[in-house]
Design a protein around this motif. Structure first.
Motif, PDB file in Angstrom:
ATOM      1  N   LEU A 153       0.762  -0.957  -0.008  1.00 27.28           N
ATOM      2  CA  LEU A 153      -0.058  -0.065   0.000  1.00 27.28           C
ATOM      3  C   LEU A 153       0.948   1.098   0.053  1.00 27.28           C
ATOM      4  CD1 LEU A 153      -2.866  -0.411   2.613  1.00 27.28           C
ATOM      5  CD2 LEU A 153      -2.929  -1.067  -0.031  1.00 27.28           C
ATOM      6  N   VAL A 213      -7.698  -2.747   2.635  1.00 26.57           N
ATOM      7  CA  VAL A 213      -6.989  -1.508   2.834  1.00 26.57           C
ATOM      8  C   VAL A 213      -7.042  -0.965   4.071  1.00 26.57           C
ATOM      9  CG1 VAL A 213      -6.463   1.149   1.909  1.00 26.57           C
ATOM     10  CG2 VAL A 213      -6.905  -0.644   0.386  1.00 26.57           C
ATOM     11  N   ALA A 266      -3.034   0.408  -4.111  1.00 30.55           N
ATOM     12  CA  ALA A 266      -2.514  -0.923  -3.733  1.00 30.55           C
ATOM     13  C   ALA A 266      -1.571  -1.002  -4.858  1.00 30.55           C
ATOM     14  CB  ALA A 266      -3.544  -2.098  -3.972  1.00 30.55           C
TER      15      ALA A 266
END
Length: 226
Positions: free
Chosen positions: A92, A161, A105
């Motif tokens: 990330l 995430v 990503a």
């Protein structure tokens, strides 16, 4: 379905990230690139724009420029300034400017998705600009420039995430332009599988930036397949 895969990145060793971090290769002219590298020889721009290692008498696109880029990259790896993850990972990457953050990503996209129009384009590319990056990627044997892909909001990816961003951060620094950079390494098998599955449910990806880098990478991949 979009094919997104983890990979074993070469990335800065701890403590070198702020010095190595660089803006994209094509935001500078040659004079500006030389000035950046002169002030900071560790900048990745030295690899991305290896003509900075030569005088003006050497053409920007001379063979020796691409060979120098490869040499510089190998030297930095051998010196331990770059480390490689032992297993394929996702990453990330968060940028924060003026209180606004965006998170991406980082993974490998598919040549076939590009060719089959799963990855959508909105710009034409110039052959001479493609050729520069084709030679750079091929001779360096590395994808040296990320491509910015976008996708429609996806709850599964957002959940992953958000989960990862509660974990320990790998890099956290502010660059001279005031932008904060944070990076997380995603190495757990379950997280990797969840990301791959979530992207497999997405029908389309869109190139937001990096049309020439994408086209060049695809052509190198096709060349190697053949």
């Amino acid at each position: 379905m979009a094919q997104i895969r983890p990979f074993r990145a070469y990335r800065p060793c701890q403590g070198m990230e702020k010095r190595i971090a660089a803006l994209p290769y094509d935001v500078y002219n040659r004079e500006e690139a030389c000035e950046v590298v002169k002030k900071n020889p560790e900048s990745f721009l030295a690899v991305d724009r290896a003509e900075t290692q030569f005088g003006e008498e050497v053409d920007t696109y001379a063979d020796c420029v691409y060979e120098k880029a490869d040499q510089l990259l190998r030297e930095k790896i051998q010196e331990g300034k770059f480390v490689q993850d032992p297993t394929p990972c996702f990453y990330l990457y968060e940028l924060t400017m003026d209180g606004h953050s965006q998170t991406g990503a980082v993974g490998c996209a598919s040549i076939d998705d590009y060719r089959n129009n799963v990855i959508k384009k909105h710009e034409n590319t110039r052959a001479e600009k493609e050729l520069d990056r084709i030679r750079h990627v091929d001779i360096c044997d590395a994808q040296t420039g990320p491509i910015f892909l976008a996708y429609r909001d996806n709850a599964a990816i957002t959940a992953i995430v958000n989960k990862i961003k509660t974990q320990d951060v790998e890099y956290d620094f502010t660059s001279p332009d005031g932008i904060r950079h944070r990076v997380w390494v995603i190495g757990e098998a379950g997280d990797i599988a969840a990301i791959r599955k979530a992207f497999a449910d997405i029908d389309q990806l869109y190139i937001a930036d990096g049309h020439h880098r994408a086209a060049s990478a695809v052509k190198v991949g096709e060349k190697r397949r053949n």
